[in-house]
Design an enzyme around this catalytic site. Structure first.
Site, PDB file in Angstrom:
ATOM      1  N   GLU A  46     -42.267 -24.956  52.552  1.00 32.40           N
ATOM      2  CA  GLU A  46     -41.311 -25.652  51.916  1.00 32.40           C
ATOM      3  C   GLU A  46     -41.973 -27.007  51.536  1.00 32.40           C
ATOM      4  OE1 GLU A  46     -39.182 -25.180  50.477  1.00 32.40           O
ATOM      5  OE2 GLU A  46     -38.824 -22.936  51.055  1.00 32.40           O
ATOM      6  N   TYR A  93     -51.079 -35.611  45.769  1.00 29.38           N
ATOM      7  CA  TYR A  93     -49.637 -35.906  46.415  1.00 29.38           C
ATOM      8  C   TYR A  93     -49.980 -35.453  48.349  1.00 29.38           C
ATOM      9  CZ  TYR A  93     -47.035 -36.164  42.550  1.00 29.38           C
ATOM     10  OH  TYR A  93     -46.761 -36.655  40.983  1.00 29.38           O
ATOM     11  N   TYR A 131     -33.124 -31.451  51.898  1.00 29.31           N
ATOM     12  CA  TYR A 131     -33.855 -29.962  51.790  1.00 29.31           C
ATOM     13  C   TYR A 131     -34.134 -29.082  52.999  1.00 29.31           C
ATOM     14  CZ  TYR A 131     -36.011 -26.717  49.408  1.00 29.31           C
ATOM     15  OH  TYR A 131     -36.724 -25.621  48.726  1.00 29.31           O
ATOM     16  N   ASP A 149     -32.743 -27.847  45.348  1.00 27.46           N
ATOM     17  CA  ASP A 149     -33.582 -28.527  44.949  1.00 27.46           C
ATOM     18  C   ASP A 149     -33.002 -28.505  43.658  1.00 27.46           C
ATOM     19  OD1 ASP A 149     -34.193 -25.991  43.794  1.00 27.46           O
ATOM     20  OD2 ASP A 149     -36.039 -25.189  44.462  1.00 27.46           O
TER      21      ASP A 149
END
Ligand code: SF4
Length: 342
Positions: A46, A93, A131, A149
């Site tokens: 995820e 990221y 989420y 999402d």
């Protein structure tokens, strides 16, 4: 032409969910993370998929390789920065992987190395928002949970013909309310996978494939191609980045270790102001996008410098060691290319 709206998903939730589940049983994709109920593996997938495309994660087997490197919470919690960043290299990221390690450490310290299943407990973990908590509850524990999402928000906005922005506070609140109202009490794992997949495939951005849609009769939107609406986009700014290619007489390559928050611990070529390198020829160029910047990386030939003194955070690295260090993908691409030539 889009099929006619017949009934509201909110009024006939069971019918809506059945139609979606039947379609998914027939056409659902078999991703590696859909074969597990291990909450640790679900968490990794995820977080990995939050800002990276499925095709990228699958194409270079990031998910499988990460789980081979860190097979459980203990391995991840004890990982050093270099090993951690190396395993995440190419996904970008990097804050995400540091947060994953913090999550693993908190699970070990506060929950005896086990995942809680209550929403509030999950959301207290570092880096776990609504989420991710919903995804863990649905995909690992098969508990009724809403998961919103970008794909799900698009499907919901079209189903409900919602024309306000979906990505501001009010829009997000509405999306979560609808997702909660539609959550499946019987097969949450399948239902949420199906809803997400509908958004990834038939109800994709731009022109959706409504004629094949299993829930077209529940869809109010008349012009789905113009939905969802979003807040005004931030403009992309083009910038240049100037780096230096320098090898010493032993063939070692000069690299810089990043110290900023976002890329701390990653290695790259030393960078300088444009004016400092203006007279040096450019050996290679590489373009990449980061947040709201479109960056053109220009690598200058440092061999033409008359004198040079490395900064404190710049280190001569043997070629083999340099290749093994964690570095941002654009720098890796350009370094691997230049090592073959110079
Ligand atoms: S594909 Fe999307 S827009 Fe088209 S009918 Fe299905 S839910 Fe509605």
């Amino acid at each position: 032409m889009k099929p006619r709206f017949k009934k509201s998903a909110l009024k006939d939730g069971a019918g809506f969910r059945d139609a979606l589940a039947a379609w998914f049983a027939r056409d659902g994709k078999d991703y590696p993370w859909r074969r597990t109920r291990d909450p640790y593996a679900v968490l990794i997938s995820e977080v990995m998929l939050q800002q990276t495309q499925i095709a990228t994660v699958l194409g270079r087997s990031f998910y499988q390789r990460f789980l081979e490197t860190f097979p459980d919470l203990e391995n991840l919690a004890g990982a050093g920065d270099g090993q951690l960043l190396k395993a995440w290299e190419g996904l970008g990221y990097y804050r995400r992987v540091r947060m994953l390690r913090a999550t693993a450490q908190a699970l070990i310290a506060d929950h005896g190395g086990r995942f809680p299943s209550e929403l509030a407990d999950l959301m207290r973990l570092p880096g776990v928002g609504r989420y991710t908590a919903g995804a863990l509850r649905a995909f690992a524990f098969d508990l009724p949970a809403a998961v919103v999402d970008g794909n799900v928000a698009r499907v919901l906005a079209r189903l409900m013909d919602f024309s306000a922005p979906v990505d501001d506070g009010a829009g997000q609140k509405q999306m979560w309310e609808w997702a909660e109202a539609l959550a499946d009490p019987l097969r949450p794992r399948i239902y949420n996978s199906a809803l997400m997949e509908l958004g990834q495939t038939l109800c994709r951005p731009g022109v959706p494939t409504c004629l094949s849609c299993p829930v077209a009769g529940f869809c109010k939107s008349r012009e789905p191609e113009i939905l969802p609406n979003k807040r005004q986009k931030i403009a992309i700014t083009a910038i240049d980045e100037h780096a230096l290619w320098l090898r010493d007489s032993g063939g070692r390559l000069l690299l810089h270790r990043e110290g900023g928050k976002r890329r701390e611990g990653l290695w790259k070529l030393p960078t300088r102001e444009a004016a400092e390198l203006a007279k040096l020829p450019v050996l290679a160029e590489e373009c990449y996008t980061i947040t709201r910047y479109r960056v053109t990386l220009r690598v200058h030939d440092g061999r033409k410098l008359k004198s040079f003194h490395p900064a404190a955070d710049e280190v001569w690295q043997d070629q083999d060691e340099a290749i093994g260090l964690a570095m941002p993908s654009p720098f890796r691409r350009v370094i691997e290319r230049l090592l073959g030539e110079f």
